[in-house]
Design an enzyme around this catalytic site. Structure first.
Site, PDB file in Angstrom:
ATOM      1  N   CYS A  59       0.837  -1.201   0.000  1.00 29.21           N
ATOM      2  CA  CYS A  59       0.000   0.000   0.000  1.00 29.21           C
ATOM      3  C   CYS A  59       0.876   1.257   0.000  1.00 29.21           C
ATOM      4  CB  CYS A  59      -0.975  -0.030   1.172  1.00 29.21           C
ATOM      5  SG  CYS A  59      -2.263   1.223   1.034  1.00 29.21           S
ATOM      6  N   ASP A  82      -9.158  -2.072  -7.480  1.00 34.16           N
ATOM      7  CA  ASP A  82      -8.674  -1.086  -6.512  1.00 34.16           C
ATOM      8  C   ASP A  82      -9.461   0.207  -6.658  1.00 34.16           C
ATOM      9  OD1 ASP A  82      -7.065   0.776  -4.993  1.00 34.16           O
ATOM     10  OD2 ASP A  82      -5.382  -0.612  -5.218  1.00 34.16           O
ATOM     11  N   HIS A 113      -7.985  -3.742  -3.582  1.00 36.95           N
ATOM     12  CA  HIS A 113      -6.810  -3.201  -2.900  1.00 36.95           C
ATOM     13  C   HIS A 113      -6.514  -4.043  -1.656  1.00 36.95           C
ATOM     14  CE1 HIS A 113      -4.036   0.062  -1.772  1.00 36.95           C
ATOM     15  NE2 HIS A 113      -4.416  -0.171  -0.527  1.00 36.95           N
TER      16      HIS A 113
END
Length: 300
Positions: free
Chosen positions: A180, A237, A269
């Site tokens: 991330c 995502d 995500h």
């Protein structure tokens, strides 16, 4: 008009409507839109979170535990895992999400150690708050994440690499991986450290509005990669669009980079984060195999 504007907008889900409600109403540029979308999409993608992990890797045969890493202005709390009795080991710097070095990151380090690596993760938000003890995502984003600088992160990773080299690691076989926001930092570190051999970025943000603390982003540095990066991205995502992924691919191709990006079309995500509902077993396991092979192919 950009590519995303040319496409017909699909019907919005309730989650997308919630996402839209977080966006400002005034006109803004493409990059300021991306910056806002990233924050809003990230907040949606990380709720709820849990301290429980699906994968539990033991420390049998390993040296594993908390460490303190000297940095320019302080000692950084961190975690290290490595095969017991190992020396001159290939080294992987593991970069956390915004949540700090919690159990998920520690387990990732142990997984790498089981594969023969010295894996080290340090808390790079600690100057601005202990995010591992914060439960509100917006508080984390508005506090430590907004306050930390890319320059701090680069220096902290250099410090972690130096510590590893003195404690069983081989500085000639250095890699990095991150998740991330740590995935974004992975791209930056690949453009920063000429000693780096390989990098794997898990769904790291590629384009955002520049700020004084974060003046450049991966797409701005595509021509400056000093090590090949494997980007692992998610087709579903909410904060990183496929248009942005394609833009990065084109920038890397134009630069003649050996870096590659792989997309899992149906994954959300944070599909590797096995302590969240976003975890997806098949892409997570496939991505891990790709990571290990990428490191091997590039001399780590």
């Amino acid at each position: 008009m950009n590519k995303s504007q040319e496409k017909k907008s699909p019907r919005k889900t309730d989650e997308q409507a919630q996402f839209d409600s977080l966006l400002p109403s005034e006109p803004f540029t493409r990059r300021s839109f991306i910056a806002t979308a990233v924050g809003a999409g990230f907040a949606l993608a990380t709720q709820p979170i849990s301290a429980q992990t699906v994968i539990k890797t033991d420390s049998e045969g390993l040296i594993a535990g908390d460490i303190k890493v000297p940095a320019a202005d302080r000692e950084l709390p961190g975690y290290r895992a490595m095969p017991a009795g190992g020396s001159k080991l290939p080294t992987v710097l593991v970069i956390h999400e915004i949540f700090g070095v919690h159990e998920y990151l520690r387990d990732v380090c142990r997984r790498l150690a089981k594969a023969g690596y010295l894996a080290i993760a340090v808390d790079m938000y600690i100057r601005h708050g202990e995010t591992a003890k914060m439960s509100n995502v917006q508080e984390i984003l508005a506090g430590p994440v907004a306050s930390a600088t890319d320059a701090e992160h680069m220096a902290d990773l250099d410090a972690a690499a130096a510590w590893a080299a003195k404690n069983g690691g081989d500085p000639q076989r250095l890699a990095v991986t991150g998740f991330c926001r740590g995935g974004r930092t992975t791209w930056l570190y690949a453009a920063h450290n000429p000693a780096l051999k390989a990098a794997v970025a898990w769904y790291g943000h590629l384009e955002m509005a520049p700020t004084a603390r974060q003046p450049k982003h991966p797409i701005d540095l595509a021509a400056q990669m000093k090590a090949p990066v494997l980007g692992l991205y998610a087709g579903k995502d909410q904060g990183i669009t496929l248009d942005q992924v394609e833009d990065m691919r084109e920038a890397l191709k134009k630069a003649g980079s050996k870096s590659q990006i792989h997309v899992y079309p149906d994954a959300p995500h944070a599909f590797h984060a096995d302590y969240r509902p976003t975890y997806r077993k098949e892409p997570a396991e496939d991505g891990w195999k790709r990571l290990l092979e990428w490191f091997r192919q590039n001399g780590v």
